[in-house]
Design a protein around this motif. Structure first.
Motif, PDB file in Angstrom:
ATOM      1  N   LEU A  68       0.882  -1.224  -0.078  1.00  0.00           N
ATOM      2  CA  LEU A  68      -0.251   0.009   0.022  1.00  0.00           C
ATOM      3  C   LEU A  68       1.021   1.228   0.001  1.00  0.00           C
ATOM      4  O   LEU A  68       0.752   2.228  -0.880  1.00  0.00           O
ATOM      5  CB  LEU A  68      -0.969  -0.070   1.090  1.00  0.00           C
ATOM      6  N   ARG A  69       1.991   1.200   0.786  1.00  0.00           N
ATOM      7  CA  ARG A  69       2.683   2.444   0.957  1.00  0.00           C
ATOM      8  C   ARG A  69       3.406   2.787  -0.380  1.00  0.00           C
ATOM      9  O   ARG A  69       3.895   3.802  -0.841  1.00  0.00           O
ATOM     10  CB  ARG A  69       3.831   2.174   1.965  1.00  0.00           C
ATOM     11  N   GLU A  70       4.050   1.872  -1.028  1.00  0.00           N
ATOM     12  CA  GLU A  70       4.588   1.699  -2.402  1.00  0.00           C
ATOM     13  C   GLU A  70       3.526   2.386  -3.365  1.00  0.00           C
ATOM     14  O   GLU A  70       3.810   3.444  -4.326  1.00  0.00           O
ATOM     15  CB  GLU A  70       5.363   0.553  -2.938  1.00  0.00           C
ATOM     16  N   HIS A  71       2.449   2.002  -3.297  1.00  0.00           N
ATOM     17  CA  HIS A  71       1.412   2.427  -4.391  1.00  0.00           C
ATOM     18  C   HIS A  71       1.038   3.809  -4.321  1.00  0.00           C
ATOM     19  O   HIS A  71       1.050   4.846  -5.017  1.00  0.00           O
ATOM     20  CB  HIS A  71       0.257   1.699  -4.075  1.00  0.00           C
ATOM     21  N   LEU A  72       0.978   4.194  -2.630  1.00  0.00           N
ATOM     22  CA  LEU A  72       0.701   5.597  -2.407  1.00  0.00           C
ATOM     23  C   LEU A  72       1.917   6.408  -2.847  1.00  0.00           C
ATOM     24  O   LEU A  72       1.643   7.402  -3.047  1.00  0.00           O
ATOM     25  CB  LEU A  72       0.133   5.558  -0.924  1.00  0.00           C
ATOM     26  N   GLN A  73       3.154   5.966  -2.821  1.00  0.00           N
ATOM     27  CA  GLN A  73       4.212   6.882  -3.049  1.00  0.00           C
ATOM     28  C   GLN A  73       3.879   7.413  -4.429  1.00  0.00           C
ATOM     29  O   GLN A  73       4.404   8.696  -4.604  1.00  0.00           O
ATOM     30  CB  GLN A  73       5.519   6.192  -2.763  1.00  0.00           C
ATOM     31  N   ARG A  74       3.631   6.703  -5.164  1.00  0.00           N
ATOM     32  CA  ARG A  74       3.498   6.970  -6.736  1.00  0.00           C
ATOM     33  C   ARG A  74       2.423   8.000  -6.770  1.00  0.00           C
ATOM     34  O   ARG A  74       2.256   9.361  -7.406  1.00  0.00           O
ATOM     35  CB  ARG A  74       3.002   5.861  -7.568  1.00  0.00           C
ATOM     36  N   GLY A 117      -3.522  -1.565   9.744  1.00  0.00           N
ATOM     37  CA  GLY A 117      -4.190  -1.187   8.712  1.00  0.00           C
ATOM     38  C   GLY A 117      -4.918   0.182   9.043  1.00  0.00           C
ATOM     39  O   GLY A 117      -4.991   1.293   8.208  1.00  0.00           O
ATOM     40  N   MET A 118      -5.568   0.130  10.221  1.00  0.00           N
ATOM     41  CA  MET A 118      -6.237   1.287  10.579  1.00  0.00           C
ATOM     42  C   MET A 118      -5.210   2.604  10.771  1.00  0.00           C
ATOM     43  O   MET A 118      -5.646   3.835  10.377  1.00  0.00           O
ATOM     44  CB  MET A 118      -7.066   1.075  11.920  1.00  0.00           C
ATOM     45  N   ASN A 119      -4.200   2.392  11.288  1.00  0.00           N
ATOM     46  CA  ASN A 119      -3.213   3.174  11.756  1.00  0.00           C
ATOM     47  C   ASN A 119      -2.849   3.996  10.144  1.00  0.00           C
ATOM     48  O   ASN A 119      -2.398   5.216  10.051  1.00  0.00           O
ATOM     49  CB  ASN A 119      -1.719   2.799  12.124  1.00  0.00           C
ATOM     50  N   GLU A 120      -2.450   3.042   9.103  1.00  0.00           N
ATOM     51  CA  GLU A 120      -2.253   3.584   7.802  1.00  0.00           C
ATOM     52  C   GLU A 120      -3.166   4.372   7.210  1.00  0.00           C
ATOM     53  O   GLU A 120      -3.195   5.592   6.778  1.00  0.00           O
ATOM     54  CB  GLU A 120      -1.788   2.323   6.887  1.00  0.00           C
ATOM     55  N   LEU A 121      -4.346   4.119   7.705  1.00  0.00           N
ATOM     56  CA  LEU A 121      -5.672   4.946   7.094  1.00  0.00           C
ATOM     57  C   LEU A 121      -5.611   6.346   7.873  1.00  0.00           C
ATOM     58  O   LEU A 121      -5.920   7.323   6.992  1.00  0.00           O
ATOM     59  CB  LEU A 121      -7.050   4.374   7.322  1.00  0.00           C
ATOM     60  N   VAL A 122      -5.468   6.456   8.998  1.00  0.00           N
ATOM     61  CA  VAL A 122      -5.023   7.565   9.747  1.00  0.00           C
ATOM     62  C   VAL A 122      -3.931   8.528   9.261  1.00  0.00           C
ATOM     63  O   VAL A 122      -4.243   9.535   8.773  1.00  0.00           O
ATOM     64  CB  VAL A 122      -4.876   7.368  11.391  1.00  0.00           C
ATOM     65  N   ASP A 123      -2.712   7.761   8.743  1.00  0.00           N
ATOM     66  CA  ASP A 123      -1.643   8.449   8.385  1.00  0.00           C
ATOM     67  C   ASP A 123      -2.177   9.179   7.076  1.00  0.00           C
ATOM     68  O   ASP A 123      -1.812  10.342   6.594  1.00  0.00           O
ATOM     69  CB  ASP A 123      -0.723   7.549   8.085  1.00  0.00           C
TER      70      ASP A 123
END
Length: 126
Positions: A38-44, A68-74
């Protein structure tokens, strides 16, 4: 764009553009093993010029853990810093329960159907 985690992760991430929104579809399990994909995709996505809306389609998520919830908050905080409204679409079942249990239901703009989130983005000037 599409990304799938190597190994054990069962998260598939795809994205597309609309007039004034980037739409990211998450399918499978959003857990600690899936975060890197997810983070790699979001970096793009973060490398692109900001759009007024980022829509996360969560309708095909079957699981979401605390990481996963922490990532949504980020993601929400990153969107706020960019001046982008984050909309969560397809929030039913598992994700509706997780957002409710964690007390984060009202921290996000939540829509039971992806189409409702898309209509909100289209109705705003872009």
């Amino acid at each position: 764009m599409s990304s799938e985690a190597p190994g054990k992760s069962t998260l598939i991430v795809t994205s597309g553009l609309s007039r004034n929104a980037i739409i990211i579809r998450l399918e499978g399990e959003l857990d600690v093993t899936a975060l890197q994909v997810l983070r790699e995709h979001l970096q793009r996505i973060w490398d692109l010029p900001p759009k007024p809306f980022l829509i996360l389609d969560l309708g095909e998520l079957s699981f979401c853990d605390s990481m996963g919830m922490n990532e949504l908050v980020d993601i929400m905080q990153r969107c706020e810093a960019r001046g982008t409204r984050l909309l969560l679409g397809g929030v039913q079942g598992v994700m509706a329960r997780v957002l409710s249990i964690t007390g984060l239901r009202h921290a996000f703009e939540v829509f039971a159907q992806l189409d409702d989130a898309l209509r909100t983005a289209v109705a705003q000037p872009g």
